[in-house]
Enzyme design. Structure first.
Site, PDB file in Angstrom:
ATOM      1  N   LYS A  65       0.717  -1.180  -0.022  1.00 31.18           N
ATOM      2  CA  LYS A  65       0.028  -0.059   0.003  1.00 31.18           C
ATOM      3  C   LYS A  65       0.926   1.326   0.008  1.00 31.18           C
ATOM      4  CE  LYS A  65      -4.072  -1.936   2.144  1.00 31.18           C
ATOM      5  NZ  LYS A  65      -5.298  -1.890   3.122  1.00 31.18           N
ATOM      6  N   ASP A 102     -10.288   2.285   2.434  1.00 31.94           N
ATOM      7  CA  ASP A 102     -10.665   1.806   3.548  1.00 31.94           C
ATOM      8  C   ASP A 102     -11.321   2.401   4.601  1.00 31.94           C
ATOM      9  OD1 ASP A 102      -9.114  -0.718   2.913  1.00 31.94           O
ATOM     10  OD2 ASP A 102      -7.328   0.057   4.076  1.00 31.94           O
TER      11      ASP A 102
END
Ligand code: NAP
Length: 275
Positions: A65, A102
């Site tokens: 990420k 997220d």
């Protein structure tokens, strides 16, 4: 047919192809979505090859990420705040945009799916890794009365607060919790559950009305879920709903339509319990 992928290392466990196949069916489109296992040294080359080959969008999971944030040509505000990207999108001019879904996924699951209010509430976020960084801005945006972030390595929690409006966040180690009232919502964003462990949260942090949410998920619930039940929490949840909702937000970024999630969340919970 439009091409999508999830990059991770390892990635064989990823449920994303299953979830996106259901989103495609639910919205009446046909697409191809596959797993690409790329070791860190090959990640950037693999991503660039995927997009050069006509890929439309990609999800990014551990451990890439941060690397995805570094390689994106355009980093959108949600990802910039988190320092991490979980969604890459091919732009019409050939550049690659990076976003992070997220935080939206967690808040939608808590507020919309489970009716958990965050505004004006006392919220505890445990952990200061990539997942905590990814959800922190979305939690702040809900305007909790108190947002406390604690982590095993306290400096990481303080760094998350310093990078934002530090006055709105109480950050530090678990000792911060020694003399505080109970929290309305307790969110475990540590990786402890993956080892069957629970973070050292004092029992008085949980009251009979508390909601406890673990970003991790496991058949039958996580170790944190079992601990929260034992403390008498009113509602105990795990991260399958967040997984589906963050994927739905990625799908929306790519296709311009947010797919329905209720049936897919139920089916995913059943799949998990069936092993
Ligand atoms: P990460 O970047 O590796 O961070 C791990 C965090 O867990 C750090 O804060 C670490 O503390 C803490 N930790 C690890 N073991 C611990 C223990 N035994 N006791 C207390 N704290 C411990 O991982 P991540 O990407 O943030 O992921 C965290 C969790 O979120 C994972 O379970 C992941 O599967 C889950 N997740 C779920 C979703 C979803 O959609 N449901 C999305 C993203 C992540 P230190 O800083 O002290 O090392």
């Amino acid at each position: 047919m439009d091409h999508y992928a999830v990059f991770g290392h390892p990635v064989a466990h990823s449920r994303s192809p299953w979830i996106h196949a259901r989103f495609a069916a639910a919205t009446g489109v046909s697409l191809r979505y596959r797993r690409i296992d790329a070791a860190p040294a090959c990640f950037e080359i693999a991503v660039r090859a995927f997009f050069a080959g006509g890929g439309h969008g990609a999800n990014v999971t551990l451990p890439h990420k941060h690397a995805a944030c570094a390689l994106a040509d355009v980093v959108l505000p949600r990802a910039r705040g988190a320092g991490a990207v979980n969604t890459l999108t091919a732009l019409p001019d050939g550049r690659i945009a990076g976003d992070n879904t997220d935080g939206t996924g967690l808040v939608v699951d808590l507020v919309d799916n489970h009716g958990v209010g965050l505004a004006g509430r006392r919220v505890l976020l445990i952990g200061a890794g990539g997942a905590a960084a990814g959800v922190l801005d979305a939690l702040l945006a809900t305007r909790p009365a108190v947002l406390c972030v604690v982590n095993r390595t306290p400096e990481r929690a303080r760094a998350l607060a310093t990078a934002r409006d530090a006055a709105r966040i109480d950050a530090g180690g678990f000792e911060l919790l020694e003399r505080v009232p109970a929290f309305d919502v307790v969110i475990n964003a540590t990786a402890a559950s993956l080892d069957g462990k629970t973070p050292p949260v004092p029992a008085h942090c949980i009251a009979a009305h508390s909601v406890c949410y673990d970003l991790a998920y496991a058949a039958g619930g996580t170790a944190f879920n079992a601990w929260a039940h034992a403390q008498g929490a009113a509602q105990v949840l795990q991260g399958t709903g967040m997984l589906v909702e963050q994927a739905a937000e990625s799908f929306r970024l790519w296709r311009g339509v947010r797919p329905p999630t209720a049936e897919i969340r139920t089916r995913l919970d059943r799949l998990l319990d069936a092993g």
